[in-house]
Design an enzyme around this catalytic site. Structure first.
Site, PDB file in Angstrom:
ATOM      1  N   HIS A  88       0.853  -1.196   0.000  1.00 39.89           N
ATOM      2  CA  HIS A  88       0.000   0.000   0.000  1.00 39.89           C
ATOM      3  C   HIS A  88       0.891   1.248   0.000  1.00 39.89           C
ATOM      4  O   HIS A  88       1.941   1.265   0.646  1.00 39.89           O
ATOM      5  CB  HIS A  88      -0.922  -0.002   1.227  1.00 39.89           C
ATOM      6  N   GLU A 160      -4.246   2.094  -7.239  1.00 34.36           N
ATOM      7  CA  GLU A 160      -4.621   3.229  -6.399  1.00 34.36           C
ATOM      8  C   GLU A 160      -3.723   4.416  -6.725  1.00 34.36           C
ATOM      9  O   GLU A 160      -2.606   4.524  -6.188  1.00 34.36           O
ATOM     10  CB  GLU A 160      -4.453   2.875  -4.918  1.00 34.36           C
TER      11      GLU A 160
HETATM   12  P1  PGA Z   1      -9.738   5.970   0.309  1.00 39.41           P
HETATM   13  O1  PGA Z   1      -8.518   4.992   0.596  1.00 39.41           O
HETATM   14  O2  PGA Z   1     -10.897   5.136  -0.159  1.00 39.41           O
HETATM   15  O3  PGA Z   1     -10.007   6.627   1.628  1.00 39.41           O
HETATM   16  O4  PGA Z   1      -9.293   6.930  -0.738  1.00 39.41           O
HETATM   17  C1  PGA Z   1      -8.240   3.917  -0.263  1.00 39.41           C
HETATM   18  C2  PGA Z   1      -6.982   3.225   0.183  1.00 39.41           C
HETATM   19  O5  PGA Z   1      -6.037   3.908   0.596  1.00 39.41           O
HETATM   20  O6  PGA Z   1      -6.901   1.985   0.135  1.00 39.41           O
END
Ligand code: PGA
Length: 240
Positions: A88, A160
């Site tokens: 992540h 992401e």
């Molecule tokens: P968010 O986070 O939905 O608050 O943007 C997603 C993540 O970091 O996995």
């Protein structure tokens, strides 16, 4: 996939899990709840009977040994998790994880029959410089180096874009059609590396208003949701 990050006390985690069992639809789609390590064993008996699946937010890159503070993939598996989020962007940034370590973690997770969810995503600078695809390709090559999977369900990738994660400054979600094109690219490249197709999730400022638009895109197989997964009404709208 609900990523609760380190946002809740143990008491709050148990409370939210109980509320999930009343309001969140675990039947329509696979709903994976990823609490912190401490909550994992307590959430299993609450959520499992209702068809929810558990995930961890990280695991060690080693099977066992003198690694103070680490949590083995084997123990995570024993506690009832099926998935483990790896790489992540918050761990890359705040805990200085690099692609080589993430690659080891993926292998350790797979060796213990956990399904790794490899997170990749570009920073705003890379996006502005038109480097998104180059960057993602590099992340895929490093993260998946030497990784072997047998079937499509053995590994998941989460795209992401870092600038879209809700807790980051001026965050806003990417346009679903743009995410779809990038995810198509990720799928094709991952297929070349792994010789198997994999599912790709989108994550970054997903909420009750935009979730369906993302899920309607051909190359978005699911969502990795941070902030909105902590809000019961919001998350129940997404899952219903
Ligand atoms: P968010 O986070 O939905 O608050 O943007 C997603 C993540 O970091 O996995």
């Amino acid at each position: 996939m609900a990523n609760w990050k380190m946002q809740l006390s143990l008491k709050e985690s148990l409370e939210l899990a109980k509320q999930y069992t009343k309001k969140v639809n675990s039947k329509k789609n696979e709903v994976v709840v990823c609490p912190d390590y401490a909550a994992l064993p307590f959430l299993n008996p609450i959520l499992k009977p209702f068809g929810f699946i558990l995930g961890a937010q990280d695991c060690a890159a080693f099977a066992k040994g003198a690694y103070t503070g680490e949590v083995s993939p084997q123990n995570i598996k024993t506690l009832g998790a099926k998935y483990v989020i790896l790489g992540h962007s918050e761990r890359r940034e705040h805990l200085h994880e690099n692609s080589a370590l993430i690659n080891e973690k993926i292998k350790a997770a797979l060796a213990n029959k956990l399904v790794p969810v490899l997170c990749i995503g570009e920073k705003l600078e890379e996006k502005k410089a038109g480097m998104t695809r180059d960057y993602l390709l590099q992340e895929l090559h490093h993260g998946l180096k030497g990784v072997k999977i047998k079937t499509v369900t053995d590994l998941v990738i989460a795209y992401e874009p870092i600038w879209a994660i809700s807790t980051n400054k001026n965050a806003k979600p990417i346009f679903p059609a743009e995410a779809d094109l990038i995810q198509k690219f990720i799928k094709e490249q991952a297929q070349k590396i792994l010789k198997k197709s994999v599912r790709v999730l989108y994550g970054g400022s997903v909420n009750a208003v935009n979730a369906a638009d993302f899920l309607n895109e051909a190359n978005i197989d699911g969502l990795l949701i941070g902030g909105a997964s902590l809000k019961l009404t919001e998350f129940s709208i997404i899952t219903n």
